[in-house]
Enzyme design. Structure first.
Site, PDB file in Angstrom:
ATOM      1  N   GLU A  13      -3.673   7.284  -4.635  1.00  0.00           N
ATOM      2  CA  GLU A  13      -4.015   6.776  -5.976  1.00  0.00           C
ATOM      3  C   GLU A  13      -5.326   7.390  -6.473  1.00  0.00           C
ATOM      4  O   GLU A  13      -6.235   7.561  -5.658  1.00  0.00           O
ATOM      5  CB  GLU A  13      -4.145   5.252  -5.917  1.00  0.00           C
ATOM      6  N   ARG A  40       0.851  -1.191   0.000  1.00  0.00           N
ATOM      7  CA  ARG A  40       0.000   0.000   0.000  1.00  0.00           C
ATOM      8  C   ARG A  40       0.883   1.235   0.000  1.00  0.00           C
ATOM      9  O   ARG A  40       1.915   1.288   0.705  1.00  0.00           O
ATOM     10  CB  ARG A  40      -0.905   0.033   1.242  1.00  0.00           C
ATOM     11  N   HIS A  69      -0.941   0.086  -9.837  1.00  0.00           N
ATOM     12  CA  HIS A  69      -1.625  -0.856  -8.922  1.00  0.00           C
ATOM     13  C   HIS A  69      -2.270  -2.018  -9.692  1.00  0.00           C
ATOM     14  O   HIS A  69      -3.495  -2.177  -9.711  1.00  0.00           O
ATOM     15  CB  HIS A  69      -2.683  -0.109  -8.070  1.00  0.00           C
TER      16      HIS A  69
HETATM   17  O1  LIG Z   1      -4.249  -4.416  -3.723  1.00  0.00           O
HETATM   18  C1  LIG Z   1      -4.805  -5.442  -3.929  1.00  0.00           C
HETATM   19  C2  LIG Z   1      -5.529  -6.166  -2.921  1.00  0.00           C
HETATM   20  O2  LIG Z   1      -5.665  -5.647  -1.803  1.00  0.00           O
HETATM   21  O3  LIG Z   1      -6.011  -7.272  -3.212  1.00  0.00           O
END
Ligand SMILES: O=CC(=O)O
Length: 334
Positions: A273, A244, A291
Site C-alpha cells: 500500500e 492485511r 484500506h
Molecule cells: O487496518 C486497520 C487496523 O489495523 O486497525
C-alpha cells in the site's frame, strides 16, 4: 519522583480533548509530522529523555516508518509503554520491544463492527461483480458489460481467522442465509463459534464458496494464500480480504482471477500500500477499497479513546488494558 512524559506521534482527530486531559497526569510531547530521520535525530539528541509512554498509530507510521529494531534501539531507556492505535501492529517489532522491556497495546474489539461491515460490503460487491456496472453508469454507459451476479443465500462462507472481526462477519453472514465455517489454529469454545463449523485449513480451502481473510499478519501467515492454496480452492471461489495485503500473494491472485479459479474478489488491503498490482486495477471482477475498514467517525473515536485508556492505565497503574497477546507473559522493565 519526576513527572512521567507521554509522546503523541501523528494526530488525534476525534479525542483531542481527552489527549489534552492526559496532561493532568503526565508531561506531554507531540511529534505531529515529519520524517523518520527527523524523529530518530530527536531521540538521539535526548529530546524525549524522560519519555515513559508513546501514542502511535498505523496512520502515524508515515512519519516514523516501522518501529523496527533500528528505531527501537534509539528510543529513550525510560520508555516503558507503546500504546498503538490499530488492530494490526505488524509495523512494530514486538520481540524487539519485549527485549527492551517495552510493553505494547493495540486496539482490538473497537475495530470489529466497522471492519466486518466492510467485509460484508466487499462480499456483496464481489458476489454482484459490481465494478463493471458501477463504473459504466458513471461513464454514461448505463449497465455497460453487466453480468448477472450471485446470491449469498446457501453459499458456504469460510472464515480464516475467527477472532473478534471474524465473529462479526459470521454473525452478519448468517443474516444472509449463508452457511459459515472457520479455521483457526485451535477450535473455539462452542459459545464463541457463532454457530460456525470448525474445519481444517485444507477443508476450508476445498469447500468454501466465499473465503474471508480475518487473521493477523505475522511471519507464519505471510502469503498464507498463494498458488498452492488457490489450487486447492473450489473453481469460481470469491475471495475477500480486509485484514492485511501480505496475507495473499497478489501475483498469484491476479493469475487465479484470469484463469477463473477466483470468480471475483473484494479487497481493502494490498501487499504494498498504497501501490496496487496493475492486474487488480485492470480486473473488472475485483472490488477495490483503499484500506478504509475502520474508517468511520464512531470507530475512529472509539479506537483513539481505547489508546488513551491504555496510556492512562500505563501511567497510573503500570498496566495495559489491551496488551498484544505475544507479550502476555512479558513484564515491563519498570
Ligand atoms: O487496518 C486497520 C487496523 O489495523 O486497525
Amino acid at each position: 519522583m519526576a513527572q512521567k512524559a507521554a509522546l503523541l506521534i501523528g494526530d488525534i482527530a476525534h479525542a483531542r480533548k481527552e489527549w489534552t486531559a492526559v496532561g493532568e497526569i503526565a508531561k506531554l510531547y507531540e511529534y505531529p509530522s515529519g520524517s523518520r530521520e527527523g524523529f530518530i535525530s530527536k531521540c538521539k539528541a535526548g529530546e524525549y529523555k524522560d519519555l515513559y509512554a508513546i501514542y502511535r498509530s498505523n496512520d502515524s507510521n508515515k512519519h516514523t516508518g516501522n518501529f523496527d529494531q533500528e528505531l527501537i534501539d534509539v528510543l529513550p531507556s525510560t520508555l516503558k509503554y507503546i500504546c498503538h492505535n490499530g488492530a494490526g501492529y505488524d509495523n512494530i517489532d514486538i520481540p524487539a520491544c519485549t527485549n527492551k522491556g517495552i510493553l505494547v497495546s493495540s486496539t482490538p474489539v473497537a475495530v470489529n463492527d466497522a471492519t466486518a461491515d466492510v467485509a460484508i460490503f466487499l462480499m456483496l460487491g464481489a458476489l454482484r461483480r459490481v465494478t463493471v456496472p458501477f463504473q459504466a453508469v458513471r461513464n454514461g454507459k448505463w449497465r455497460g458489460d453487466f453480468q448477472l451476479g450471485r446470491d449469498p443465500k446457501n453459499k458456504v462462507l469460510g472464515i480464516l481467522g475467527m477472532g473478534g472481526i471474524g465473529s462479526e462477519v459470521a454473525k452478519r453472514a448468517k443474516a444472509f442465509g449463508m452457511q459459515v465455517q472457520y479455521h483457526n489454529r485451535h477450535q473455539l469454545p462452542a459459545k464463541e463459534e457463532e454457530g460456525a463449523k470448525y474445519v481444517t485449513f485444507e477443508e476450508l480451502l476445498k469447500t468454501s464458496d466465499v473465503l474471508s481473510l480475518n487473521l493477523s499478519l505475522n511471519a507464519s501467515t505471510r502469503h498464507i494464500i498463494s498458488k498452492p492454496q488457490f489450487d486447492q480452492m473450489k473453481d469460481g471461489i470469491i475471495l475477500i480480504n480486509t485484514a492485511r495485503g501480505l496475507l495473499i500473494d497478489e501475483a498469484a491472485l491476479v493469475d487465479a482471477l484470469k484463469s477463473g479459479k477466483v470468480w471475483s474478489a473484494g479487497l481493502d488491503v494490498f501487499e504494498e500500500e498504497p501501490k496496487i498490482h496493475p492486474g487488480l486495477l485492470e480486473a473488472g471482477n475485483v472490488v477495490l477499497l483503499p484500506h478504509i475498514g475502520t474508517g468511520t467517525v464512531e470507530t475512529q473515536r472509539d479506537m483513539e479513546l481505547l489508546v488513551l485508556d491504555n496510556l492512562k492505565s500505563a501511567i497510573k497503574e503500570q498496566r495495559l488494558l489491551t496488551q498484544v497477546p505475544e507479550q502476555k507473559k512479558a513484564k515491563a522493565n519498570i
